[in-house]
Design a protein around this motif. Structure first.
Motif, PDB file in Angstrom:
ATOM      1  N   HIS A 111       0.768  -1.110  -0.008  1.00  0.00           N
ATOM      2  CA  HIS A 111       0.207   0.297  -0.018  1.00  0.00           C
ATOM      3  C   HIS A 111       0.954   1.511  -0.020  1.00  0.00           C
ATOM      4  CE1 HIS A 111      -2.960  -2.648   1.130  1.00  0.00           C
ATOM      5  NE2 HIS A 111      -4.179  -1.788   1.013  1.00  0.00           N
ATOM      6  N   PRO A 112       0.104   2.550  -0.860  1.00  0.00           N
ATOM      7  CA  PRO A 112       0.978   3.543  -0.172  1.00  0.00           C
ATOM      8  C   PRO A 112       1.468   4.013   0.655  1.00  0.00           C
ATOM      9  CG  PRO A 112      -1.125   4.205  -1.782  1.00  0.00           C
ATOM     10  CD  PRO A 112      -0.557   2.330  -1.979  1.00  0.00           C
ATOM     11  N   LEU A 113       3.045   5.266   0.967  1.00  0.00           N
ATOM     12  CA  LEU A 113       2.674   5.523   2.608  1.00  0.00           C
ATOM     13  C   LEU A 113       2.842   6.749   2.216  1.00  0.00           C
ATOM     14  CD1 LEU A 113       1.733   5.388   5.404  1.00  0.00           C
ATOM     15  CD2 LEU A 113       3.465   4.618   6.021  1.00  0.00           C
ATOM     16  N   THR A 114       2.359   7.313   1.988  1.00  0.00           N
ATOM     17  CA  THR A 114       3.472   8.846   1.507  1.00  0.00           C
ATOM     18  C   THR A 114       4.296   8.873   1.803  1.00  0.00           C
ATOM     19  OG1 THR A 114       0.358   9.899   1.217  1.00  0.00           O
ATOM     20  CG2 THR A 114       1.828  11.671   1.550  1.00  0.00           C
ATOM     21  N   HIS A 115       5.240   9.427   1.123  1.00  0.00           N
ATOM     22  CA  HIS A 115       6.887  10.062   1.569  1.00  0.00           C
ATOM     23  C   HIS A 115       7.347   9.107   2.000  1.00  0.00           C
ATOM     24  CE1 HIS A 115       5.153  14.842   1.213  1.00  0.00           C
ATOM     25  NE2 HIS A 115       4.874  14.032   0.409  1.00  0.00           N
ATOM     26  N   CYS A 116       7.237   8.286   2.014  1.00  0.00           N
ATOM     27  CA  CYS A 116       8.145   6.840   2.638  1.00  0.00           C
ATOM     28  C   CYS A 116       8.347   5.424   1.387  1.00  0.00           C
ATOM     29  CB  CYS A 116       6.865   6.269   3.549  1.00  0.00           C
ATOM     30  SG  CYS A 116       6.597   7.002   5.104  1.00  0.00           S
ATOM     31  N   ALA A 117       8.767   6.516   0.650  1.00  0.00           N
ATOM     32  CA  ALA A 117       9.215   5.398  -0.555  1.00  0.00           C
ATOM     33  C   ALA A 117       9.961   4.215  -0.433  1.00  0.00           C
ATOM     34  CB  ALA A 117       9.723   5.939  -2.041  1.00  0.00           C
ATOM     35  N   ALA A 118      10.909   4.559  -0.197  1.00  0.00           N
ATOM     36  CA  ALA A 118      12.140   3.720   0.428  1.00  0.00           C
ATOM     37  C   ALA A 118      11.868   2.529   1.779  1.00  0.00           C
ATOM     38  CB  ALA A 118      13.088   4.314   1.034  1.00  0.00           C
ATOM     39  N   TYR A 119      10.447   2.937   2.307  1.00  0.00           N
ATOM     40  CA  TYR A 119       9.861   2.445   3.667  1.00  0.00           C
ATOM     41  C   TYR A 119       9.418   1.222   3.171  1.00  0.00           C
ATOM     42  CZ  TYR A 119       7.511   1.040   7.696  1.00  0.00           C
ATOM     43  OH  TYR A 119       7.095   0.781   8.564  1.00  0.00           O
ATOM     44  N   CYS A 120       8.584   1.515   2.346  1.00  0.00           N
ATOM     45  CA  CYS A 120       7.277   0.818   0.821  1.00  0.00           C
ATOM     46  C   CYS A 120       8.421   0.142   0.576  1.00  0.00           C
ATOM     47  CB  CYS A 120       6.508   1.016   0.132  1.00  0.00           C
ATOM     48  SG  CYS A 120       5.538   2.810   0.732  1.00  0.00           S
ATOM     49  N   ALA A 121       9.460   0.146   0.216  1.00  0.00           N
ATOM     50  CA  ALA A 121      10.370  -0.837  -0.669  1.00  0.00           C
ATOM     51  C   ALA A 121      11.229  -1.579  -0.113  1.00  0.00           C
ATOM     52  CB  ALA A 121      11.510  -0.475  -1.619  1.00  0.00           C
ATOM     53  N   ALA A 122      11.385  -1.608   1.243  1.00  0.00           N
ATOM     54  CA  ALA A 122      11.929  -1.839   2.300  1.00  0.00           C
ATOM     55  C   ALA A 122      11.197  -3.100   3.083  1.00  0.00           C
ATOM     56  CB  ALA A 122      12.323  -1.375   3.534  1.00  0.00           C
ATOM     57  N   LYS A 123       9.987  -2.808   3.454  1.00  0.00           N
ATOM     58  CA  LYS A 123       8.889  -3.117   3.300  1.00  0.00           C
ATOM     59  C   LYS A 123       8.558  -4.661   2.969  1.00  0.00           C
ATOM     60  CE  LYS A 123       9.061  -2.362   7.289  1.00  0.00           C
ATOM     61  NZ  LYS A 123       8.556  -3.706   9.347  1.00  0.00           N
ATOM     62  N   ALA A 124       8.309  -4.375   1.623  1.00  0.00           N
ATOM     63  CA  ALA A 124       7.846  -5.353   0.473  1.00  0.00           C
ATOM     64  C   ALA A 124       8.951  -6.684   0.337  1.00  0.00           C
ATOM     65  CB  ALA A 124       7.969  -4.191  -1.308  1.00  0.00           C
ATOM     66  N   GLY A 125      11.000  -5.153   0.574  1.00  0.00           N
ATOM     67  CA  GLY A 125      11.674  -6.832   0.451  1.00  0.00           C
ATOM     68  C   GLY A 125      11.472  -8.064   1.106  1.00  0.00           C
ATOM     69  N   LEU A 126      11.174  -7.074   2.644  1.00  0.00           N
ATOM     70  CA  LEU A 126      11.045  -8.576   3.821  1.00  0.00           C
ATOM     71  C   LEU A 126      10.062  -9.680   3.593  1.00  0.00           C
ATOM     72  CD1 LEU A 126      12.378  -8.253   6.568  1.00  0.00           C
ATOM     73  CD2 LEU A 126      11.182  -6.795   7.076  1.00  0.00           C
ATOM     74  N   ALA A 127       9.079  -8.782   2.871  1.00  0.00           N
ATOM     75  CA  ALA A 127       8.046 -10.094   2.406  1.00  0.00           C
ATOM     76  C   ALA A 127       7.866 -10.921   1.557  1.00  0.00           C
ATOM     77  CB  ALA A 127       6.663  -8.853   2.122  1.00  0.00           C
ATOM     78  N   ALA A 128       8.693  -9.807   0.122  1.00  0.00           N
ATOM     79  CA  ALA A 128      10.031 -11.331  -0.471  1.00  0.00           C
ATOM     80  C   ALA A 128      10.742 -12.367   0.307  1.00  0.00           C
ATOM     81  CB  ALA A 128      10.017 -10.322  -1.838  1.00  0.00           C
ATOM     82  N   ALA A 129      11.554 -11.668   0.798  1.00  0.00           N
ATOM     83  CA  ALA A 129      12.373 -12.716   2.003  1.00  0.00           C
ATOM     84  C   ALA A 129      12.101 -13.901   2.203  1.00  0.00           C
ATOM     85  CB  ALA A 129      13.308 -11.475   2.281  1.00  0.00           C
ATOM     86  N   VAL A 130      10.118 -13.161   2.756  1.00  0.00           N
ATOM     87  CA  VAL A 130      10.098 -14.947   4.439  1.00  0.00           C
ATOM     88  C   VAL A 130       9.317 -15.574   3.501  1.00  0.00           C
ATOM     89  CG1 VAL A 130       7.685 -15.217   6.001  1.00  0.00           C
ATOM     90  CG2 VAL A 130       9.397 -12.862   6.142  1.00  0.00           C
ATOM     91  N   LYS A 131       9.164 -15.039   1.689  1.00  0.00           N
ATOM     92  CA  LYS A 131       8.774 -16.473   0.449  1.00  0.00           C
ATOM     93  C   LYS A 131       9.941 -17.459   0.728  1.00  0.00           C
ATOM     94  CE  LYS A 131       4.705 -13.793  -1.074  1.00  0.00           C
ATOM     95  NZ  LYS A 131       3.231 -15.022  -0.235  1.00  0.00           N
ATOM     96  N   GLU A 132      10.785 -16.477  -0.334  1.00  0.00           N
ATOM     97  CA  GLU A 132      11.966 -17.410  -0.065  1.00  0.00           C
ATOM     98  C   GLU A 132      12.940 -18.115   0.384  1.00  0.00           C
ATOM     99  OE1 GLU A 132      16.094 -18.569  -1.244  1.00  0.00           O
ATOM    100  OE2 GLU A 132      15.879 -17.485   0.367  1.00  0.00           O
ATOM    101  N   LEU A 133      12.814 -17.859   1.996  1.00  0.00           N
ATOM    102  CA  LEU A 133      13.886 -18.311   3.132  1.00  0.00           C
ATOM    103  C   LEU A 133      12.371 -19.728   3.522  1.00  0.00           C
ATOM    104  CD1 LEU A 133      14.579 -15.437   5.251  1.00  0.00           C
ATOM    105  CD2 LEU A 133      16.007 -16.942   4.420  1.00  0.00           C
ATOM    106  N   ALA A 134      11.238 -19.791   3.361  1.00  0.00           N
ATOM    107  CA  ALA A 134      10.808 -20.550   4.149  1.00  0.00           C
ATOM    108  C   ALA A 134      10.719 -21.584   2.365  1.00  0.00           C
ATOM    109  CB  ALA A 134       8.931 -19.597   3.691  1.00  0.00           C
TER     110      ALA A 134
END
Length: 222
Positions: A111-134
């Motif tokens: 979800h977009p979070l205003t003025h938080c592009a890097a945070y959105c990218a980081a949390k999306a990356g964390l979600a992708a990492a969990v799928k791979e690590l599982a």
């Protein structure tokens, strides 16, 4: 072990620590802040712990055109690199003993979070990492991630409201109302409710059969 469990603030990590203790877990917590206010992973040997919960996260609400390289690096480090390094340390120390890992993400992962592009990218990356690590580590280690919606009682929740007040020239009441505009539930999510979901994820059969899952705590919101 709960990383991100401040002993002085009413944050998500502290709520998780207290909730797991209530359910009979022996819990240690660390806020991972050094004297300079910089997040660092403690050098603790993690092999004594059956589970790791990582609530680390950091953001800066800065318009993307104004964000410096340091701003972006600081957010990526605090919200993606350090949680992954903490999980790596747990896997390394536990080795064949295995265990469960729950990372705390954010609704900002999709979800977009205003003025938080890097945070959105980081949390999306964390979600992708969990799928791979599982995929990589199940059934020795069970990886999960929860994505909370806005939690106003936490310092970060208050920071989001403060950022809306500045960026949209709103009063606090208007900013809190704006934050609720897509929320379908009659009240906001509470830190203790996140803790209860995490407690469930750490127990059988949820731990093994939901491995790799991202649990969205949106309450029907978009």
């Amino acid at each position: 072990m709960v990383l991100g469990a401040s002993r002085t603030e009413a944050n998500i990590g502290a709520a998780i620590r207290d909730e797991l203790s209530h359910w009979g877990w022996t819990v240690d917590g660390s806020d991972c802040l050094d004297p300079d206010g910089v997040y660092r992973i403690p050098s603790t040997d993690l092999k004594q712990y059956d589970a790791l919960v990582v609530t680390l996260g950091h953001t800066r609400m800065v318009p993307f055109s104004e964000a410096s390289e340091d701003d972006i690096n600081e957010v990526i480090r605090g919200s993606l690199v350090l949680p992954l390094m903490a999980a790596k340390g747990f896997v390394r120390d536990r080795n064949s003993r295995g265990g469960s890992v729950v990372l705390v993400g954010s609704y900002a992962h999709d979800h977009p979070l205003t003025h938080c592009a890097a945070y959105c990218a980081a949390k999306a990356g964390l979600a992708a990492a969990v799928k791979e690590l599982a995929w990589e580590l199940t059934p020795i280690f069970f990886f999960h991630i929860v994505h909370p919606y806005h939690v106003p009682e936490t310092p970060m929740g208050q920071g989001v409201v403060d950022g809306l007040m500045r960026s949209k020239d709103l009063t606090r009441e208007q900013a809190e109302s704006y934050q609720r505009k897509d929320l379908k539930m009659p009240e906001h999510l509470k830190a203790v409710e996140i803790a209860e979901v995490i407690q469930w994820l750490l127990t059988e059969p949820a731990a093994k059969w939901t491995a790799g899952s991202g649990i969205n705590l949106y309450g029907g919101s978009r």
